[in-house]
Motif scaffolding. Structure first.
Motif, short mmCIF file in Angstrom:
data_model
loop_
_atom_site.label_atom_id
_atom_site.label_comp_id
_atom_site.label_asym_id
_atom_site.label_seq_id
_atom_site.Cartn_x
_atom_site.Cartn_y
_atom_site.Cartn_z
N LEU A 187 0.81 -1.22 0.00
CA LEU A 187 0.00 0.00 0.00
C LEU A 187 0.85 1.27 0.00
O LEU A 187 0.43 2.32 -0.50
N ALA A 188 2.05 1.18 0.57
CA ALA A 188 2.90 2.38 0.71
C ALA A 188 3.65 2.63 -0.59
O ALA A 188 4.52 1.85 -0.97
N LYS A 189 3.33 3.73 -1.27
CA LYS A 189 3.90 3.93 -2.62
C LYS A 189 4.99 5.01 -2.67
O LYS A 189 5.87 4.98 -3.51
N CYS A 190 4.89 6.02 -1.81
CA CYS A 190 5.93 7.06 -1.79
C CYS A 190 5.85 7.76 -0.44
O CYS A 190 4.99 7.43 0.39
N GLY A 191 6.74 8.72 -0.20
CA GLY A 191 6.73 9.33 1.12
C GLY A 191 7.50 10.62 1.20
O GLY A 191 8.00 11.14 0.19
N VAL A 192 7.58 11.16 2.41
CA VAL A 192 8.38 12.36 2.69
C VAL A 192 9.11 12.10 4.01
O VAL A 192 8.50 11.65 4.98
N TYR A 193 10.42 12.36 4.01
CA TYR A 193 11.21 12.18 5.23
C TYR A 193 11.54 13.55 5.82
O TYR A 193 12.01 14.44 5.11
N THR A 194 11.25 13.72 7.12
CA THR A 194 11.59 14.98 7.80
C THR A 194 12.57 14.67 8.94
O THR A 194 12.22 14.01 9.92
N PRO A 195 13.83 15.15 8.79
CA PRO A 195 14.85 14.82 9.80
C PRO A 195 14.63 15.50 11.16
O PRO A 195 14.98 14.93 12.19
N HIS A 196 14.02 16.72 11.15
CA HIS A 196 13.94 17.48 12.40
C HIS A 196 12.73 17.03 13.22
O HIS A 196 11.77 17.78 13.44
N TRP A 197 12.74 15.80 13.62
CA TRP A 197 11.59 15.18 14.31
C TRP A 197 12.18 14.15 15.26
O TRP A 197 13.18 13.48 14.93
N GLY A 198 11.59 13.99 16.40
CA GLY A 198 12.06 12.95 17.33
C GLY A 198 10.87 12.34 18.06
O GLY A 198 9.73 12.74 17.82
N HIS A 199 11.15 11.39 18.92
CA HIS A 199 10.06 10.90 19.77
C HIS A 199 10.60 10.35 21.07
O HIS A 199 11.78 9.98 21.17
N PHE A 200 9.73 10.34 22.09
CA PHE A 200 10.08 9.73 23.37
C PHE A 200 9.65 8.27 23.34
O PHE A 200 8.55 7.94 22.91
N ALA A 201 10.55 7.41 23.82
CA ALA A 201 10.30 5.98 23.75
C ALA A 201 9.18 5.55 24.70
O ALA A 201 8.69 4.42 24.61
N ASN A 202 8.78 6.45 25.61
CA ASN A 202 7.63 6.18 26.46
C ASN A 202 7.24 7.47 27.19
O ASN A 202 7.91 7.86 28.15
N PRO A 203 6.17 8.14 26.75
CA PRO A 203 5.81 9.42 27.38
C PRO A 203 5.48 9.28 28.88
O PRO A 203 5.71 10.21 29.65
N ALA A 204 4.95 8.13 29.30
CA ALA A 204 4.63 7.96 30.74
C ALA A 204 5.91 8.00 31.57
O ALA A 204 5.95 8.58 32.66
N ASP A 205 7.00 7.40 31.05
CA ASP A 205 8.29 7.46 31.76
C ASP A 205 8.81 8.89 31.83
O ASP A 205 9.42 9.30 32.82
N LEU A 206 8.55 9.64 30.76
CA LEU A 206 8.98 11.06 30.73
C LEU A 206 8.26 11.84 31.84
O LEU A 206 8.89 12.57 32.62
N ILE A 207 6.95 11.66 31.93
CA ILE A 207 6.15 12.41 32.91
C ILE A 207 6.56 12.02 34.33
O ILE A 207 6.77 12.87 35.20
N LYS A 208 6.71 10.72 34.55
CA LYS A 208 7.09 10.24 35.89
C LYS A 208 8.48 10.78 36.26
O LYS A 208 8.69 11.29 37.36
#
Ligand code: FAD
Length: 418
Positions: A187-208
């Motif tokens: 289903l995935a035919k093309c895309g856009v990559y944005t380097p200036h993006w990150g994520h937390f591996a677990n937001p609950a751990d961040l809050i705690k």
């Protein structure tokens, strides 16, 4: 800090916005108390997709978006749902949302959000560093996937506006997206990559972790609910909690997420805040690994690799704060995800619903009260509370200490819809 400038500050709410604000206020040497009725509970900050989506500067209300709405509402797997009983309450917000979708307003909003999110990563750095939470932050960028070139073309205004605001975004072919994410299916035919993006591996751990660091740094954390605000000489001066405590303050900061407008109203400020309820499922044994956070553009859901499994989520439901969750939304998202990732094991997932505190123009409120100089608001971060949390926290500390903000605060005013 001299005794004259040190203030007693009460922060209401310990989601990401309250915690970042309280942490930055402590750094300025103030005496800070957080009151939170439900730590790690039904706030939006613990169970979300965890993205630092610093490239998401374009508002949701885009010119012509209304044309897609009927189709989304009729599609059982669609990204949008509205409970009919909620419609009368929802109409004023919808009116302002559509009003915000003019070409001119969207350009202004993107520019304001771009200035705001510029320091999203930098402002987290000191907070994560002192709390020892750096390993939660992943900075691999994100991949937005399309089912066709036509789909990507339909979003060309979005990507053009993003790039015009100085954000890197690279178009990728099918073979290039498969190099990044071999688990994507046909289903995935093309895309856009944005380097200036990150994520937390677990937001609950961040809050705690941030809450624990706040108390280690000398902050006071009270589990209770703020019910009333008392005034002295026409100035808010103390808060009364559900259990009957009276907490005196010099300065009050409202960071109560989707519940903030109720408190603001008690303080004489009315603001059109609604909640876009969102859903997700965290799969403990997904059977596949993703290298990036992946966004599925046409079907409007995301997949985040977390330290507790793969989180599949998204959707927007307008039903107000109190309505019971409809976890069929989670099942719909999982079905969509299996369409894109045929090897995904959907068994054993944990379902979650959270309330995004959403403004009609997708811009948060970071503002002094229009009524009281010792009251500040930081709410309405919608889809971007984790992203902007640390910027807002630093800015709240700037406002309280009388320093100029690092970006123009006018678009973030509590008064802007008056
Ligand atoms: C499905 C989903 C996915 C998301 N994904 C992302 C993402 O990837 N990236 C991103 O940037 N954002 C994301 N978001 C949005 C993000 O979760 C929110 O913008 C953010 O968590 C809002 O934080 P907050 O601190 O304002 O509110 P909350 O986290 O809701 O915190 C407010 C707190 O105030 C407390 N409170 C309220 N009233 C009172 C009172 N009277 N007395 C005491 N305490 C009170 C509540 O108990 C609550 O804990 C997502 C949201 C959802 C629903």
């Amino acid at each position: 800090m001299s005794a004259g400038t040190k203030k007693n500050i009460l922060v209401v709410g310990s989601g990401i916005i309250g915690l970042c604000s309280a942490s930055y206020l402590l750094k300025d040497g103030h005496s800070v108390t957080i009151v939170e009725r439900d730590p790690l509970g039904d706030g939006a900050s613990c169970g979300n997709a965890g993205a630092i989506a610093a490239t998401e500067i374009v508002p949701f209300a885009l010119p012509g978006l209304w044309k897609d709405v009927p189709g989304w509402l009729l599609d059982p797997l669609g990204p949008l749902s509205l409970r009919l009983t909620y419609l009368p309450k929802f109409l004023p917000w919808l009116y302002l949302f559509l009003k915000s979708s003019s070409h001119q307003q969207v350009e202004k909003t993107a520019s304001a959000m771009s200035a705001y999110l510029k320091t999203a990563f930098d402002d987290y750095a000191p907070l994560l560093g002192e709390a020892g939470l750096q390993s939660l932050l992943k900075t691999e960028g994100s991949l937005t996937v399309y089912k066709s070139e036509k789909g990507r073309e339909k979003d060309s205004y979005y990507w053009d506006l993003t790039r015009r605001n100085g954000i890197e975004a690279h178009n990728l072919s099918r073979s290039e997206i498969l190099e990044r994410e071999p688990q994507l299916g046909e289903l995935a035919k093309c895309g856009v990559y944005t380097p200036h993006w990150g994520h937390f591996a677990n937001p609950a751990d961040l809050i705690k972790g941030l809450a624990e660091q706040f108390t280690r740094n000398g902050g006071t954390y009270i589990t209770d609910e703020i019910e009333h605000i008392e005034h002295q000489d026409n100035r808010p001066s103390s808060a009364i909690t559900k259990s009957g405590q009276n907490i005196a303050f010099d300065q009050l900061v409202i960071c109560a997420g989707a519940w903030s407008a109720r408190l603001a109203k008690k303080l004489g400020d009315s603001f059109p805040l609604d909640t876009e309820r969102g859903y997700n499922t965290t799969l403990p044994t997904p059977g596949i690994d993703l290298n990036n956070m992946v966004l599925f553009a046409e079907d409007k859901f995301v997949a985040t690799p977390m330290n507790i499994g793969l989180r599949i989520g998204g959707a927007v439901e307008f039903a107000g704060i109190e309505a019971e969750p409809n976890y069929k939304r989670c099942d719909a998202l999982l079905t969509l995800a299996q369409n894109y990732m045929p090897n995904l094991n959907g068994a054993g997932g944990t379902k979650w619903m959270g309330r995004r505190p959403s403004t009609p123009d997708s811009v948060p409120v970071i503002s002094q009260s229009s009524q009281h100089t010792n009251v500040h608001y930081a709410f309405g971060h919608g889809h971007l509370g984790i992203t902007g949390g640390a910027v807002t926290g630093r800015t709240v500390a700037d406002m309280v200490s009388g320093r100029s903000a690092s970006f123009d605060l006018n678009p973030f005013s509590i008064n802007r819809f008056n």
